[in-house]
Design an enzyme around this catalytic site. Sequence first.
Site: not given
Length: 306
Positions: A153, A198, A213, A245, A254, A264
Amino acid sequence: MSKGVMRPGHIQIRVMDMDEAVCHYRDRMGLIETDRDASGRVYLKGWTEIDAYSVVLRQADEPGMDFMGFKVVSTEVMNQLKQELIEFGCQVEVIPAGELNDCGERVRFDSPTGHMFELYAEKKQTGKWGIHPKNPDAWPEELKGMRAQRFDHCLLYGDDLDGALDLFCKVLGFQLSEEVVDGELRVAQFISCSMKAHDLAWVRHPEKGKLHHASFYLETWGDVLRAADLISMHDMSLDIGPTRHGLTHGQTIYFFDPSGNRSEVFCGGDYTYPDHPVVTWDADQLGKAIFYHDRVLNERFLSVVT
């Protein structure tokens, strides 16, 4: 509900030194270099991806993202969505087959946040790298570096999050899975065209068209810790992590490529079905939402974009 968009298919990233960039993405992150073209672009893929590539590096004077592409189920769906994008008000351009190696015709369109996106239906399929499709082994022994499995993503920064959400959900059939709100204002949004937590995300930001990112999937938390070791072993520029997260619950680290683009690698995370309610975080909990363990925000993480 899905309108035929299957998954993120590729990203073209601008880099300022191609040799250094190839070292970062191929040797350190472990993507597989699959091709180069006459314009000097370099093509790479994660080892589990079946298409010929998912990352394209282009040498330029400044870093950032040129475009992100999504694969759709058929040419007919691509052409139907092209008309709906025009009706929505997007500037649409048809990119001929072959402009990217081994990729069919692409429909490129702009967005309310200033980012460029593409839809395509055809790309050469080369299969999982180093793995035979019949009676496959668990993984190829020749993998390098962090052994990134796939391009997963992007997180983008831009101004008109409401317009971007309308475009992707109403026209392309994505689903809002998670959000951060400050009163009535949505300041971050995470959307999916699949079961993943996501496939694309935005944070509200005054400048248009910024990349926060590009993210790549690893198999385990142990792989994320190994990535942290490699970052120190090679004196790579660390942003933050390893940590977890709150948003999406992925386990993450990261770091930056030599041109300043943030990368990431992560594992785990939530899943999304069409009947799932939107998960909402309050802006005053943003520290915990982004870095669940430290619960404080790294200023660099918020402000550095390309």
